[in-house]
Motif scaffolding. Structure first.
Motif, mmCIF file in Angstrom:
data_model
loop_
_atom_site.group_PDB
_atom_site.id
_atom_site.type_symbol
_atom_site.label_atom_id
_atom_site.label_comp_id
_atom_site.label_asym_id
_atom_site.label_seq_id
_atom_site.Cartn_x
_atom_site.Cartn_y
_atom_site.Cartn_z
ATOM 1 N N SER A 103 0.805 -1.219 0.000
ATOM 2 C CA SER A 103 0.000 0.000 0.000
ATOM 3 C C SER A 103 0.840 1.272 0.000
ATOM 4 O O SER A 103 0.328 2.361 -0.249
ATOM 5 N N ILE A 104 2.126 1.142 0.264
ATOM 6 C CA ILE A 104 2.971 2.327 0.467
ATOM 7 C C ILE A 104 2.988 3.267 -0.747
ATOM 8 O O ILE A 104 2.732 4.470 -0.596
ATOM 9 N N GLN A 107 -0.379 5.176 -1.176
ATOM 10 C CA GLN A 107 -0.654 6.160 -0.138
ATOM 11 C C GLN A 107 0.189 7.417 -0.352
ATOM 12 O O GLN A 107 -0.273 8.538 -0.115
ATOM 13 N N LEU A 108 1.408 7.254 -0.831
ATOM 14 C CA LEU A 108 2.235 8.417 -1.140
ATOM 15 C C LEU A 108 1.707 9.138 -2.383
ATOM 16 O O LEU A 108 1.717 10.373 -2.446
ATOM 17 N N LYS A 112 -1.338 11.515 1.026
ATOM 18 C CA LYS A 112 -1.820 11.447 2.406
ATOM 19 C C LYS A 112 -0.774 12.058 3.330
ATOM 20 O O LYS A 112 0.428 11.917 3.116
ATOM 21 N N ARG A 114 -0.143 11.174 6.278
ATOM 22 C CA ARG A 114 0.480 10.135 7.096
ATOM 23 C C ARG A 114 0.052 8.778 6.560
ATOM 24 O O ARG A 114 -0.939 8.672 5.816
ATOM 25 N N TYR A 115 0.799 7.755 6.932
ATOM 26 C CA TYR A 115 0.444 6.399 6.538
ATOM 27 C C TYR A 115 -0.764 5.953 7.357
ATOM 28 O O TYR A 115 -0.804 6.131 8.578
ATOM 29 N N ALA A 120 -4.667 0.456 4.011
ATOM 30 C CA ALA A 120 -3.989 -0.726 3.475
ATOM 31 C C ALA A 120 -4.793 -1.994 3.688
ATOM 32 O O ALA A 120 -4.908 -2.837 2.789
ATOM 33 N N LYS A 165 5.117 8.639 7.630
ATOM 34 C CA LYS A 165 4.997 8.106 6.286
ATOM 35 C C LYS A 165 5.920 6.907 6.167
ATOM 36 O O LYS A 165 6.860 6.751 6.943
ATOM 37 N N LEU A 166 5.633 6.054 5.195
ATOM 38 C CA LEU A 166 6.493 4.921 4.923
ATOM 39 C C LEU A 166 7.006 4.990 3.489
ATOM 40 O O LEU A 166 6.258 5.338 2.564
ATOM 41 N N TYR A 167 8.282 4.705 3.341
ATOM 42 C CA TYR A 167 8.910 4.570 2.028
ATOM 43 C C TYR A 167 9.540 3.185 1.946
ATOM 44 O O TYR A 167 9.728 2.510 2.963
#
Length: 306
Positions: A103-104, A107-108, A112, A114-115, A120, A165-167
């Motif tokens: 989902s990362i 979402q970016l 968004k 934030r995650y 997800a 956030k997630l990368y």
């Protein structure tokens, strides 16, 4: 345990692996603080986009060195992603960790702030989901970037553990996941990516590689977001870096650098806390007012000087 290494090659390692010895020349060019020139900058950006297309996973890099086409390299990367998903299922058979992972990019892409776990998993977030997220973070396949509520030199002391956030740790896997709506990603897509002719805003791809470069220098990436006055919208600074007693706000663009309202407002709001703000893009070295402009391939050298 994870079957394959999750730490990809950084850009320097990638260039050496493919037989390109330009990294020291890039450092020398950076130190001149002068524009590379349109032709040179275009060539250097194409080299960097090859890194974004292939990534730093050894299997994908070896396929590139062996002269395989990008369709083949993409299949190698899809195989790595599938291995990760299988490993996640060994930790938690529900498959939800894999859904969080995949989902990362989306979402970016939807910008968004934030995650969001429930985005997800498509269900209400439970305590077990938080444990699954913790397992995902422990896997080192992702990079967390935390929102700091009070941007100053003690960034870690004001991070919001619930807002992040997630990368992905590898930009090549991120590139493959962008185009995973079809069974395979053909050479045509990759050729357009390399020539910067894809009809899409790929700002989040450049954000991911920026997060990866920051993390490769043993820094924790942070960002900052705050609400606009009399509005439901928010300002956002993509990344914050510490430089001595100052912080450096960083904005990342994939192409045009003309619109940078957030960083302008941030600089006005926190003028006593910041050094020169930085805009990372494909554009050559320069400045726009107080903003320092650097092409993304020079970011490692910016970080060396902080």
């Amino acid at each position: 345990e994870y079957k394959i290494p999750v730490y990809p090659m950084d850009y320097e390692e990638f260039l050496w692996a493919i037989g390109n010895n330009s990294y020291d020349l890039l450092r020398q060019l950076y130190k001149t603080n002068a524009p590379a020139g349109n032709g040179t900058n275009r060539s250097l950006m194409r080299d960097f986009r090859i890194y974004m297309a292939v990534g730093g996973m050894p299997q994908a890099v070896q396929a590139y060195v062996d002269g395989k086409n990008f369709s083949f390299i993409d299949k190698v990367k899809r195989g790595i992603i599938d291995l990760y998903i299988d490993d996640f299922k060994k930790i938690d058979s529900s498959g939800l960790i894999g859904m969080m992972y995949k989902s990362i990019p989306s979402q970016l892409a939807t910008k968004k702030r934030r995650y969001v776990i429930s985005t997800a998993t498509q269900k209400r977030t439970t305590k077990k989901d938080l444990e699954r997220l913790s397992d995902l973070l422990d896997s080192k396949t992702v990079i967390p970037c935390y929102n700091t509520t009070d941007p100053n030199v003690t960034l870690s002391q004001t991070q919001d553990n619930d807002s992040f956030k997630l990368y992905l740790t590898d930009v090549g896997l991120f590139t493959t996941m962008i185009f995973n709506s079809s069974p395979d990603t053909g050479d045509n897509i990759y050729n357009k990516l390399l020539s910067d002719k894809l009809p899409a805003d790929l700002g989040y791809l450049y954000e991911n590689v920026t997060a990866q470069i920051i993390t490769s220098t043993n820094r924790t990436p942070y960002y900052h977001t705050w609400k606009k006055e009399n509005s439901t919208h928010y300002y956002e600074i993509d990344f914050l870096l510490q430089a001595g007693a100052k912080i450096i706000p960083v904005e990342v663009k994939s192409s045009s650098s003309k619109n940078h309202e957030s960083i302008d407002v941030f600089c006005s709001k926190y003028s006593n806390r910041i050094g020169r703000p930085l805009l990372i893009s494909q554009k050559d070295v320069g400045n726009e007012g107080q903003l320092i402009l650097k092409p993304v391939y020079m970011l490692p050298f910016v970080l060396e000087e902080l």
